[in-house]
Structure formats: structure tokens, C-alpha cells
Design an enzyme around this catalytic site. Structure first.
Site, PDB file in Angstrom:
ATOM      1  N   CYS A  34     -33.332  -1.792 -33.585  1.00 13.48           N
ATOM      2  CA  CYS A  34     -33.028  -0.475 -33.040  1.00 13.48           C
ATOM      3  C   CYS A  34     -33.534   0.628 -33.984  1.00 13.48           C
ATOM      4  O   CYS A  34     -33.802   0.393 -35.160  1.00 13.48           O
ATOM      5  CB  CYS A  34     -31.533  -0.330 -32.794  1.00 13.48           C
ATOM      6  SG  CYS A  34     -30.552  -0.177 -34.294  1.00 13.48           S
ATOM      7  N   LYS A 115     -42.626 -38.159 -41.471  1.00 12.20           N
ATOM      8  CA  LYS A 115     -41.168 -38.171 -41.634  1.00 12.20           C
ATOM      9  C   LYS A 115     -40.773 -38.557 -43.059  1.00 12.20           C
ATOM     10  O   LYS A 115     -39.976 -37.866 -43.703  1.00 12.20           O
ATOM     11  CB  LYS A 115     -40.538 -39.165 -40.634  1.00 12.20           C
ATOM     12  CG  LYS A 115     -40.793 -38.845 -39.183  1.00 12.20           C
ATOM     13  CD  LYS A 115     -40.067 -39.802 -38.255  1.00 12.20           C
ATOM     14  CE  LYS A 115     -40.547 -41.224 -38.367  1.00 12.20           C
ATOM     15  NZ  LYS A 115     -41.920 -41.413 -37.870  1.00 12.20           N
ATOM     16  N   GLU A 631     -32.280 -22.777 -17.207  1.00 12.93           N
ATOM     17  CA  GLU A 631     -30.958 -22.203 -16.949  1.00 12.93           C
ATOM     18  C   GLU A 631     -29.814 -23.181 -17.210  1.00 12.93           C
ATOM     19  O   GLU A 631     -28.849 -22.854 -17.878  1.00 12.93           O
ATOM     20  CB  GLU A 631     -30.830 -21.735 -15.481  1.00 12.93           C
ATOM     21  CG  GLU A 631     -31.721 -20.610 -15.090  1.00 12.93           C
ATOM     22  CD  GLU A 631     -32.851 -21.117 -14.238  1.00 12.93           C
ATOM     23  OE1 GLU A 631     -33.218 -20.424 -13.300  1.00 12.93           O
ATOM     24  OE2 GLU A 631     -33.364 -22.219 -14.517  1.00 12.93           O
ATOM     25  N   CYS A 709     -13.724 -15.839 -18.968  1.00 13.07           N
ATOM     26  CA  CYS A 709     -12.410 -16.089 -19.570  1.00 13.07           C
ATOM     27  C   CYS A 709     -11.959 -17.509 -19.255  1.00 13.07           C
ATOM     28  O   CYS A 709     -12.647 -18.254 -18.550  1.00 13.07           O
ATOM     29  CB  CYS A 709     -11.394 -15.067 -19.064  1.00 13.07           C
ATOM     30  SG  CYS A 709     -10.857 -15.367 -17.370  1.00 13.07           S
ATOM     31  N   ASP A 758     -35.895 -20.557 -12.926  1.00  9.45           N
ATOM     32  CA  ASP A 758     -36.320 -20.791 -11.543  1.00  9.45           C
ATOM     33  C   ASP A 758     -37.482 -19.885 -11.131  1.00  9.45           C
ATOM     34  O   ASP A 758     -37.573 -18.733 -11.580  1.00  9.45           O
ATOM     35  CB  ASP A 758     -35.140 -20.573 -10.589  1.00  9.45           C
ATOM     36  CG  ASP A 758     -34.126 -21.713 -10.654  1.00  9.45           C
ATOM     37  OD1 ASP A 758     -34.439 -22.746 -11.263  1.00  9.45           O
ATOM     38  OD2 ASP A 758     -33.024 -21.570 -10.080  1.00  9.45           O
ATOM     39  N   TYR A 965     -38.118 -26.939  -5.151  1.00  7.08           N
ATOM     40  CA  TYR A 965     -37.264 -25.747  -5.223  1.00  7.08           C
ATOM     41  C   TYR A 965     -36.761 -25.366  -3.835  1.00  7.08           C
ATOM     42  O   TYR A 965     -37.509 -25.361  -2.860  1.00  7.08           O
ATOM     43  CB  TYR A 965     -38.029 -24.591  -5.855  1.00  7.08           C
ATOM     44  CG  TYR A 965     -37.125 -23.444  -6.244  1.00  7.08           C
ATOM     45  CD1 TYR A 965     -36.012 -23.676  -7.044  1.00  7.08           C
ATOM     46  CD2 TYR A 965     -37.374 -22.151  -5.809  1.00  7.08           C
ATOM     47  CE1 TYR A 965     -35.167 -22.640  -7.409  1.00  7.08           C
ATOM     48  CE2 TYR A 965     -36.544 -21.106  -6.179  1.00  7.08           C
ATOM     49  CZ  TYR A 965     -35.431 -21.361  -6.979  1.00  7.08           C
ATOM     50  OH  TYR A 965     -34.591 -20.333  -7.332  1.00  7.08           O
TER      51      TYR A 965
END
EC number: 5.6.2.-
Length: 1248
Positions: A34, A115, A631, A709, A758, A965
Site C-alpha cells: 500500500c 534429494k 477452488e 462462523c 472454473d 464442466y
């Protein structure tokens, strides 16, 4: 993406990355903070530069933690570069960042990604920071290699050369002096780095666990979790007590119970997290492995992550087949011919039905000309000789738990595989089959018979198989064959299996749906497709970011079984392509085998070079870490499972799935849907600030994070700073800002961020909000668009990401602001003006609060739809009359209806005269695939499912990868979709499928398709795959899920075949009074009976796959009359049995409303269900229980009257339609969104 000047402005509350104040879209797009934290409008490409500038201003707040990690990261990279001569690449960067963040995690990745190197360098770096490390390896040879590497690293680093870390180590065969030095270092706890085998750790856990350390690196975690004893040793080393483990067991039990009851689990995660943080406060734990075949739920819960597996379904295998000769010697000669031309690096797999004696004969025959070795559990050491090039070809059993099938990962060595017959399960009726086959057959029997005992035993057997190791499974199968089995559940399972397989009807049904072949010798043959995938996959492995090319040659010994194998493979591999091998021409279709082998050899030589030199840096440069955000958790889990069994990171309430895609390490997680919505604070006009700029209006929506909630109420802004505004609870279980912060940290780790929400306007807006939230943390963010959740579609979306479509964002922004403005404005009028007057009119109910009613709402689309329902009900009432009916006794399914008139009443007699019967045949269909509106309509008509419920089910089916979809108004079918239909029909009908298959695209090109299945699986096959455990879905399907999937599948298949032939009989009738003198008036002059539905060209039962919107097919009336000895004309006397009230006007159903919205163009695929759900939820309309008709309540009638009388022009059907058209124009870039908002703004200012 458009220029910054074309981006719609917004404000995001509490979203500045540094101070948590409000921040604008513009600043986020710059990758900045900001303007209080930084005044200058400057674009940043990485968060490191941003932090430096904030620090110069002395304003660094929340980003201090990232600054610390980034500073440490630079120090680590400096050490790494000096030791190896190059910086970390690909996933190593992510591992370093996570280590320095203090996160414990699992690295499950194929060879060549560095690794072990990472683990060793981490221990050196941590030594420089004064921290101790423990490194655990599975074998003494790996311990020795680690010591040698560590020693060379220490020599290469100037600052520790003079003061090196004290390294102690243990392995069998050490010299006495080395052992003494190690004992002293361990007892005195003066070491800096401790290296040992897993075996030594277990044997000396009490002494080792008393040592304070900060870093634990476990190489080959599969070995470390091999037994409960070794898992317990690791838990003890980490500091977890038996009490901790008991608490976790109880928590996991609660979690399972709550999940079954659909109750909340957040507090359980909090309890586990508390134990974890207490014990691992000063430790970082990293598990590393190339594979993982087992895990320990207690351990994974305590450490906060779950290791995965690199059983990779990404494969680059050329699958070829050739007919296997009938004679054994001819088969051996064919194999010899193949080996001469293919060279070394081969694996030969022999199906288990050919027994070990066959393998011995094959080895003996080949040994005369080739350097081959047969592999068994007692000769596994020969694998090392093969890996070193001392043996050219290995021979082993083609069984799921075979050593060559699962225990071999040699990408530099294995080039091709030969299968001497199709991998299969083979048994005779009455024989004790192995446990895997037992489980599959019981699942089939349970599905067919619905026997509750079989269902129960089948599930118990599945549970046992999941828990048992391969060795234990083999032992129990042997015990069963030898008659020594004592397990009561398994004994009962075998009894039930033999009982039902002796039933010919059950056996026939199993053969129809169960994919097995009955051989001429009455053996049951089942293709073992998983073994084929695993075994052929040995030839195509991931190494240093590349997927190697492999060749698999299958000698087909049964073409019926081959067809079933291919069918099964299509379930898990989207596009397997079989090529027939011509051995003489040395080609397979368009492939020249000579060129293919040359390519394979070149790849193996390059990998060997990389491996021998130990320098994978060039290859790793192209390996990227990619964060994919979707989502829903279900979609995230489904996607990650396409490529391997993913490792899982639990970060707060979010799960992050990690898997490997060749040149990408993919992290998949879910945002939970929308993360921001318009604020409800008193800011601007209902959360939208309006400014005047150069004589034009500028609209600036103000967004806040979404909260939920404990009572599942969703809101954006607290009441009195910490309360849910609906129920006033202070317990908030979800705030999307927490999810955003997790995603921001993940974005720092990633090389690239893809947002795969989506593919519609809502999905684009979610993606846009996430992009802005993450932009300061990573500048490489793009959109991944896919219209079906399949492996192929996801790979395409990941490899071909696009930029964000700002026009879609603008369109959603207009929809949301318009919905907020008109909704809040009219809703507040209903709540504060309409309700008090209406409430007082309900004088009988003194309990009502007549001051205000927050449950009332109005909307632009909602109000016209309510008007339709009210108007239709009024017409229905006006046109009601009584109708009488009775059945013809001799033809029970024929009912005669008579309108009210003189002489007709209950129990009166009438005569029905059959004057004429005409038989005809009509074509039905094909209908196009479903769009959203037609799916909602049929689901409501066929099953009585509400529109919101159907949309929830369709969303699940989409996210689980079963359908395309579902929010679409397109009928188009792609070539991929057409191939799904063709493959299914080919499987069901064989060569006859060409008689009915008629491919249709149903529209021009475009991204969107009609709703269709993603795989050639009908509902019966889907149930079976789930029941057998072959298809593991992220969510349990209900009967309604199967019903909706079934009609989607049928409708789609019917869209790709010729029309159905429908046979009908039209019976012309007349009605008379009892004496046949007075004619009775009736609207029913004919009776129409459907007598048959067929598909010309096939004799298969079409009910399995055809879409037939007819509930009853009746026997021919003409035939039944003939049986009764009657001819036309003839008459029947019937008694009127009852009556009902009927209207000539039908009330709406939800199905009717959806079609009405579609036809009148005032709804969208994404809003149909929401609108209907809102009207029902507000209590404006009731739905009848039996007929599912929509009836307006008194409240609904009065609300409709009030709105239309006072605000009709704002919510008229015509105005609503025009506004939606404008929104579509914004989406297409044909209209400025500001102009549309200006119209809406002027409108709401007129509402008084």
C-alpha cells in the site's frame, strides 16, 4: 492482459502484504504494497526487491519473516554454489526455502532430482549455524557414499576446512577404531553430524533419542516405515511420547466419526497441531524417498505431512502387440528374434498362470544366446548385476507385487519390456484364488446380488488388503491354497465366493459386467491391467526432469482378454494407443522400431553420463516448481492423484498435495472458492465507492475477506468487531485471509503459479482476486483453464496456460455490483417498509416481530421468476375442475379420465368403446447432449431433485473427474468426446457398433462443450470400479450422484447414435353411459401406448446406455385383445373409482422454471439453481411433496404484488433481459462496463 489503465479499480481491505491495511488493485498489480508502506508507484518482479525498498523506508512489518528466510536462502545458495559449482535448481529451491522456514516435509521424487545432495548440504549449512543433524540411510553402502560425499564437500568449503564438523557414523563392517570413535562421539553427544543405517537407529534408539539435535533427514522413508518397530523408533527420535500417540489415535477416530456425520473437524486439526508444535518446536524433519508403498497414519499426523509415492502414471511408452504363437518353442523363437534386434536393457514378464517352471524353461532356452537371469525373491541381488550392465535381460513374474514390477527403478538401464502373454488372474471354479482376485470378485457379487453379508465381508476383505504388506498378502494366499488359512473373515469370503460362483445366473451376470473371459477349459481369466501399467512403466521413468521413452511388446495369447485389458487401461490412462508389431518389417503402424530403439539408447546414454558424473545441473535447470490453485479440496485431490500418489502437507486447515510431472514438481491446493466479496460496511454505495474523474464516474468496489462462523453463516464484516452478524457467535471457523496467507507463502516457493478455477465468469473473478493477492509474492502467475478434470486436460492446461481475461472479470464485477445494488436497495425496502404493514395484517400471530425482517429479499431475476409462479398459480386456480377416472379391469394399465358432467360420479358405470387400433413406428432423437438447463429439467422431472441439489451433484461429478464442466449453454462435443462414445459402443457391441454409431459435434468450435462423461464408463461400470477400489474418488458418491451421472451418460451416448425406433399403438375410443345410449364428453379420444423401443442393427439390450425419456413400455393392446378373444370394435364396462381436482393449466415445477428462464433469456447456467433456491428459502414459494409443483405462499403473493406495483419497471422481465444482454456484451468486449454500471447507478437513485 490489458494495460494497467484498462484494469477495473478495486480496494481490498486488510490485504496489504506488509501492514494489513487496505490496498488498491493498481498497487497489487505492480507487485507492491500500500502507499502508506511505500509511496512510490514502482513495479516489482520479485518480493526480495520489494522488501529491500520497504526496509529502506523503515516500514518493514509483516514481511520480516520472509526477509529472514530470503536472507538465509542467499547464504544457503552461496554454500551450495561453492560446494557444487552451480546454484540449486528446480525443486531444490523449494526444499531449501521450506527447510529455512522451519517446515518439516516429505520429498517423494524420482532419481536425479538431488534429494540426497540436498540433505547432505543442509547438514553442512546447519553446522555453520551451530545446529546438529542426524542423517539416516537404509544400507551401509549408502552410508559410505554419504560419508565420502560429505568429506569431499567439507574439503571444498574454505570456512570449515580448518574447523570441520565432527561427523560420526555407523554401519556394519566398520573398523574397530572407527567404531570406537563413533561410540565415544555418540556417548558424549559431541558430534555435529551423525550418519547411520536405519537398522542401527532401531537397535540404539534409547541412546540416540536422548541426544539434542535440530535436523533429521531420513533417506528412503519406505524402508524406515517398513515395520511398526522402525516407525516407533522415528517417533521416539522426534520426541513423541506414547501419550502423544494415544491422543492422536483418539483424534483420528473422532475425525473419521465426524466425517461420516458430516460434522466439523477444525478443532481436531488444532489439537494435533498443538502436539506437533510442542514436540517439533526446535526440529526440522525431512523424509526422502523415490517410492513409498506404505505409511503410518500416527506418524504422518504427528509430523504434519504424509509422504506420497512416485508410482507415476506419466508414461511415454510405445505399446505394441503381436499374436503369441500357439506352440511354446515358437514363442521362445519369437522372443529370441526380438532380443537380437532390441539389444540389452530388457525385462521379460511371464504371466503367473505359466508358473515358475515356464520361467526356468525360458531362461534355459535364452541363456544359450543371451546373458539373462530369472529374478525371484532369493535371487534379487542379480538386479544389481543388471544395473551394472553385467546381465543384459531379466525375467520375472508379471504379478502386481513382483520384484521386477514394483521394485525396479533404473531409468538409465531399462529400455523395453516383453510380456509373454497378457498379465492375468486365472483360476478354476472352486479354487482358492489370491486375495486381490477374491476381493474383486466379491465386489462384483455384492454389486449384483445386493446380499448384505457379501457387502459386509467384501468391505472387511478390502480393509485387510489395504493394511497388509505384499509379503503378508502372498503368505495368506498360499495358506488359502494349502488349506491352512485360519482367518475367519477370509474363510467366510471364500465360502461366499464359491457359493455364488456355482450359481449360473450370477456367473453370467459377472461375465457381463465383470470383465472376465471363460476359457475353453472353464478357467476364469481376468486381465491384470495394473500389473501391465506398473511393469511396462519400468521402461519409462522420470530422471532429472525428463520422462524417458520406453517400449512395451505384448505377446497376445487371448484376443478377448486383450480387448478387456485395453478397456481397463482406458479407465486409468486417458489415451493409450496400441500398435500392431510387424516383426518381419520391424515396424508398428507409423513407427520404425530401428529408429525408436536408437532414440531410447541415446536417452539412456545421456542419463548414464549424468549419473556417472553426478552433475544433473543442466537437466535440473528446466525442472520447475509449479503451484496450482483450484477452488475445492476435492478437485485438488483428484488432480494430484492423476500423476502419482501425492505427498501431503497440512498447513493449518489447508492441504497441499505434491506430485511430479517430469519437468515439473506440482503443488496442488484449494482456495475454498471465492476469497473476497463486497464489504457490507457503510462504505460508498453498498460497498462500492463512486468518484468523478474527468467528468466520468469511476466505480471502485471495496472487497473484504470471506468468513464463516461455527454455524456455517457466511459474511464479510464482523458485527461489533468480532461477532457473526447473523447469529452473533464469536467463534469464526474460517477466514479466507488465512488461506490467502498460506497461498502467499507457497507462491514464494514456486517458480510459477497457475490458477485453475472454473472456466466461467465466476471462476475468472476468483482467479483474478487470487492473482492480485499473490502478485507481490510471485510475478509469474497465469491462468490454467480446463473444462474437464482428466489427466490429459490438466496437463494441457498446465503446459499451455493463458493470461487472465479481464473482460470476464469486468462482466462478473457488473453482475455482482448490480446484484448488490438492486438487491440491497429493494431488500431493505421489503424488510423495513413492506414487512411492518404485512406483519400487522397477520393479526392472528402475535408472536411475530413486526419491526424488521432480514429474511426478505428481492433481486433483478428473482422477482420476475416469482411473478411467473404467482401468475401461473392464479391461472391454475381459475381453470380447475373435477376429473373422474377408472381402470379397465381386463387391461389394468389403461386408465380412462372423464371430466365432470351429468351422469358421471363416483361408482357410476360407463362403457369404453375401442373403435380402431393403428400401429406405427416413429423415430425418436437423437437429442443433443445436456446443457445446464436441460440437465436441471430432466433431473427434476425424473428424480424430483431440486435445481440446487442437482447443481451440487454435478459440481461433485465435475470435480471428481467424471463429467465435463456443468455450467454451460453449449451442446458442442469435441473429438475427444466423440471418441469416448465410440470406445464405449465398441466395447459393448463389438464390431456391430458401426451399425448405430453416428458421430456428431452438435455445434461449431469453441472452448465449452455440452455436459458429457469424461470416460467410456456407464453407471454400472462406475459402481463396480468404485466398489472394487480401482477408482478411488475424493468424495463418496450417493445414489443421487449415480442417478445424475446415469442420465448424463445416456443422453450423451444417445447423441452419438442413430435415432431410436419407437413402436406405438393409437387406440381410438368413445365413451358412453352405462346403457350405451348417451355419449359422454371426454377430452380423451385416443389412448397412446408405447409397445417397444429398439435400435436397428443391434440385438443388445439398449436400456443399458440409451436415453429413453419414457417410463413405461406396455404390451400391445391388440395382442392383449386377441388373448381375450376380442376383435375391433369392442367395448368394456368400467366403474368410476375416484376423482381429483385438475386444472387445464399446469403449475410450474423447478424443471419448468429453468426452461422458462432459458427461453426468456433472463437466467444463466450459473444462476438458474441459485434463483430457484433463493425463492424457496425466503418462504415465497412451497414445493408440493409428491408432484413437486411450486405454489406461492401468501407472503410470496404479497411481496410480488408490492414489488410490481411500486418498482415494476426496475424488475420487469424486459429490463432484466436487456441488462443481462449488456453484461454478455461486456464479457465479449463489446460494451464498456463503466457505462453499464452508470445505467444501474442512475436506476437505483430513482428507487425511493
Amino acid at each position: 492482459m490489458q494495460s494497467l489503465s484498462d484494469i477495473p479499480p478495486s480496494i481490498y481491505l486488510f490485504s496489504c502484504p506488509n501492514c494489513g491495511r487496505s490496498i488498491s488493485t493498481y498497487r497489487l498489480l505492480l507487485g507492491s504494497v500500500c502507499n502508506i508502506c511505500l509511496e512510490e508507484d514502482k513495479e516489482y518482479k520479485n518480493i526480495g526487491d520489494l522488501i529491500k525498498d520497504i526496509e529502506k523506508q523503515g516500514n518493514l512489518i509483516k514481511l520480516k519473516d520472509i526477509q529472514r528466510v530470503l536472507d538465509d536462502y542467499e547464504s544457503f545458495v552461496s554454500v551450495f554454489r561453492r560446494l557444487l559449482g552451480f546454484p540449486p535448481f528446480g525443486p531444490q529451491k523449494s526444499w531449501i526455502y521450506r527447510l529455512l522456514s522451519g517446515e518439516s516435509f516429505a520429498i517423494i521424487a524420482p532419481p536425479g532430482l538431488g534429494k540426497t545432495t540436498f540433505g547432505l548440504i543442509s547438514s553442512i549449512y546447519l553446522y555453520l549455524r551451530g545446529k546438529k543433524s542426524i542423517l539416516v540411510f537404509p544400507t551401509k553402502s549408502l552410508v559410505r557414499q554419504a560419508i565420502d560425499k560429505l568429506s569431499s564437500y567439507i574439503q571444498n568449503l574454505a570456512e570449515i576446512k580448518e574447523n570441520p564438523p565432527k561427523v560420526i557414523y555407523y554401519y556394519s563392517g566398520m573398523s574397530a577404531s572407527e567404531r570406537k570413535e563413533a561410540d565415544e562421539g555418540l556417548q558424549s553427544k559431541t558430534f555435529d553430524i551423525f550418519i547411520s543405517t536405519n537398522r542401527f537407529l532401531i537397535d540404539n534408539i534409547d541412546q540416540i533419542s536422548s541426544t539434542s539435535y535440530q535436523f533429521l533427514f531420513v533417506d528412503d522413508v519406505d524402508t524406515a516405515l517398513k515395520s511398526s518397530k522402525s516407525a516407533q523408533a522415528i517417533l521416539k527420535l522426534l520426541g513423541f511420547t506414547p501419550s502423544d500417540q494415544d491422543k492422536i489415535k483418539e483424534s483420528l477416530k473422532k475425525y473419521r466419526e465426524n466425517t461420516q456425520k458430516n460434522e466439523q473437524n477444525e478443532y481436531i486439526f488444532e489439537e494435533i497441531d498443538k502436539i506437533r508444535k510442542d514436540r517439533l518446536a526446535s526440529k526440522t524433519v525431512i523424509f526422502s524417498s523415490a517410492t513409498l508403498n506404505r505409511s503410518n497414519p500416527i506418524l504422518t499426523s504427528l509430523v504434519g505431512f504424509k509422504p506420497g509415492s512416485s508410482v507415476i502414471y506419466i508414461r511415454k511408452v510405445y505399446d505394441m502387440y503381436v499374436k503369441q504363437p500357439d506352440k511354446e518353442q515358437e514363442t521362445f523363437n519369437l522372443i529370441k528374434s526380438l532380443l537380437h534386434r532390441l539389444g540389452d536393457g530388457g525385462l521379460i514378464f511371464v504371466p503367473v498362470d505359466k508358473k515358475q517352471e515356464y520361467i526356468k524353461r525360458l531362461q534355459s532356452e535364452l541363456s544359450n544366446e543371451f546373458n539373462v537371469a530369472a529374478i525371484t525373491s532369493t535371487s534379487a541381488t542379480k538386479i544389481d548385476d543388471f544395473a551394472n550392465g553385467e546381465i543384459d535381460v531379466l525375467i520375472g513374474s508379471a504379478t502386481h507385487y513382483g520384484i521386477l514390477v514394483r521394485g525396479l527403478d533404473l531409468p538409465w538401464r531399462v529400455k523395453y519390456s516383453i510380456f509373454v502373454g497378457i498379465p492375468k488372474f486365472k483360476f478354476r471354479l472352486g479354487e482358492k484364488v489370491n486375495l486381490l482376485t477374491l476381493s474383486r470378485l466379491l465386489s462384483l457379487i455384492a454389486l449384483i446380488t445386493k446380499d448384505q453379508e457379501v457387502i459386509y465381508i467384501s468391505r472387511r476383505v478390502k480393509d485387510k488388503i489395504r493394511r497388509l504388506s505384499p509379503a503378508a498378502l502372498t503368505m495368506l494366499s498360499v495358506q488359502a491354497k494349502e488349506g491352512k488359512l485360519e482367518d475367519s473373515i477370509l474363510l467366510k469370503a471364500y465360502d461366499l465366493l464359491n457359493k455364488y460362483l456355482s450359481n449360473q445366473n450370477v456367473l453370467k451376470r459377472i461375465s457381463e459386467i465383470g470383465d472376465f473371459v471363460l476359457s475353453p477349459d472353464n478357467d476364469i481369466l481376468i486381465p491384470d491391467y495394473l500389473t501391465y501399467v506398473q511393469a511396462s512403466g519400468r521402461t519409462s521413468r522420470i530422471y532429472a526432469g525428463d520422462v524417458t521413452t520406453g517400449l512395451s511388446i505384448l505377446l497376445v495369447d487371448d484376443f478377448n482378454l486383450f480387448r478387456l485389458l485395453n478397456k481397463k487401461l482406458q479407465y486409468i490412462l486417458d489415451d493409450i494407443q496400441w500398435r500392431e508389431l510387424d516383426v518381419e518389417k520391424w515396424t508398428a503402424g507409423d513407427v520404425e522400431i530401428k529408429n525408436l530403439i536408437s532414440k531410447i539408447n541415446e536417452e539412456r546414454n545421456e542419463i548414464s553420463k549424468l549419473k556417472n558424473e553426478g552433475n544433473v545441473a543442466p537437466a535440473l535447470q528446466k525442472v520447475k516448481t509449479v503451484l496450482l490453485v483450484v477452488e475445492s479440496p476435492n478437485k485438488a485431490k483428484t488432480i494430484s492423484s492423476f500423476f502419482s500418489r501425492p505427498s501431503i502437507r497440512q498447513i493449518g486447515n489447508m492441504r497441499v498435495y505434491e506430485t511430479v510431472l517430469g519437468d515439473k514438481v506440482l503443488m496442488v491446493t484449494a482456495s475454498g472458492g471465492h476469497v473476497y466479496d463486497l464489504t457490507t460496511q457503510d462504505m460508498g454505495i453498498y460497498g462500492v465507492d463512486i468518484m468523478k474523474q474527468n467528468s466520468s464516474l469511476v466505480f471502485i468496489p471495496i472487497y473484504n475477506s470471506i468468513k464463516k462462523c461455527e454455524n456455517n453463516h457466511q459474511f464479510t464484516d464482523f458485527f461489533e468487531s468480532n461477532k457473526c452478524p447473523r447469529c452473533m457467535t464469536t467463534k469464526v471457523r474460517y477466514d479466507s485471509l488465512k488461506s490467502i496467507n498460506v497461498l502467499r507463502n507457497l507462491a514464494v516457493e514456486a517458480d510459477e503459479v497457475l490458477i485453475g478455477t472454473d472456466p466461467d465468469t465466476e471462476g475468472e473473478k476468483i482467479a483474478w482476486d487470487l492473482y492480485l493477492a499473490l502478485r507481490p509474492y510471485n510475478s509469474n502467475i497465469r491462468r490454467a483453464e480446463f473444462h474437464e478434470v482428466t489427466r490429459k486436460a490438466i496437463l494441457q492446461a498446465i503446459n499451455q496456460p493463458r493470461e487472465f481475461n479481464v473482460n470476464l472479470v469486468k462482466s462478473q464485477l457488473v453482475r455482482r455490483i448490480e446484484d448488490r445494488w438492486i438487491g440491497f436497495k429493494l431488500s431493505s425496502i421489503l424488510q423495513t417498509r413492506f414487512w411492518p404493514e404485512y406483519c400487522k395484517s397477520l393479526s392472528s400471530n402475535k408472536q411475530l416481530n413486526c419491526n424488521e425482517n432480514k429474511n426478505l429479499s428481492a433481486g433483478r431475476v428473482q422477482t420476475p421468476v416469482l411473478s411467473w409462479i404467482v401468475d401461473r398459480y392464479t391461472e391454475y386456480q381459475r381453470n380447475k375442475s373435477r376429473v373422474y377416472y377408472g381402470k379397465i379391469d381386463q387391461l389394468q394399465d389403461i386408465v380412462i379420465y372423464v371430466p365432470k358432467q351429468d351422469g358421471v360420479r363416483k361408482n357410476s358405470k360407463i362403457v369404453v368403446v375401442f373403435n380402431e387400433i393403428n400401429q406405427l413406428e416413429e423415430e425418436f432423437g437423437p437429442l443433443p447432449p445436456y446443457t445446464t438447463d436441460t440437465l436441471l429439467s430432466d433431473s427434476n422431472n425424473f428424480f424430483g431433485l431440486s435445481a440446487p441439489e442437482t447443481m451440487r451433484i454435478a459440481q461433485d461429478l465435475f470435480e471428481l473427474g467424471l463429467i465435463t464442466y456443468h455450467r454451460t449453454d453449449s451442446n458442442r462435443i469435441s473429438n475427444t468426446g466423440i471418441s469416448v462414445a465410440e470406445n464405449y459402443l465398441k466395447d459393448v457391441l463389438g464390431d456391430k457398433y458401426t451399425n448405430i454409431f453416428k458421430p456428431r459435434s452438435w455445434g461449431d468450435g469453441g472452448a465449452h462443450e455440452g455436459i458429457r462423461p469424461t470416460k467410456p464408463i456407464d453407471v454400472e461400470q462406475l459402481r463396480l470400479l468404485i466398489e472394487e477400489g480401482e477408482l478411488e474418488l475424493a468424495k463418496r458418491l450417493t445414489n443421487n450422484h449415480f442417478k445424475v451421472y446415469d442420465i448424463i451418460f445416456r443422453r450423451f451416448i444417445s447423441s452419438q447414435i442413430i435415432p431410436l425406433k419407437v413402436r406405438k399403438e393409437i387406440v381410438k375410443i368413445e365413451l358412453y353411459g352405462e346403457n350405451k345410449k348417451e355419449k359422454i364428453n371426454s377430452n380423451q379420444n385416443i389412448i397412446e401406448v408405447i409397445t417397444g423401443i429398439t435400435l436397428p442393427g443391434i440385438d443388445t439390450e439398449i436400456s443399458k446406455f440409451a436415453y429413453v425419456p419414457v417410463r413405461n413400455v406396455s404390451r400391445s393392446v391388440a395382442e392383449r385383445l386377441k388373448e381375450l378373444g376380442r376383435s375391433i370394435p369392442t367395448d368394456f364396462s368400467i366403474e368410476i373409482s375416484n376423482s381429483f381436482i385438475k386444472s387445464t393449466v399446469n403449475l410450474y415445477t423447478q424443471a419448468d422454471l429453468v426452461m422458462e428462464m432459458k427461453n426468456k433469456k433472463i437466467g444463466r447456467p450459473s444462476t438458474y439453481a441459485t434463483i430457484i433456491g433463493t425463492i424457496l428459502r425466503r418462504g415465497y414459494v412451497l414445493e408440493s411433496l409428491k408432484t413437486k409443483k411450486l405454489i406461492p405462499t401468501r407472503l410470496g403473493v404479497e411481496v410480488n404484488k408490492y414489488l410490481n406495483e411500486n418498482y415494476g419497471r426496475f424488475v420487469s422481465e424486459d429490463r432484466t433481459r436487456k441488462l443481462l444482454q449488456l453484461m454478455d456484451m461486456v464479457e465479449a468486449g463489446q460494451e464498456k462496463y463503466e457505462e453499464v454500471l452508470k445505467q444501474v447507478y442512475e436506476e437505483i437513485n430513482e428507487i425511493r
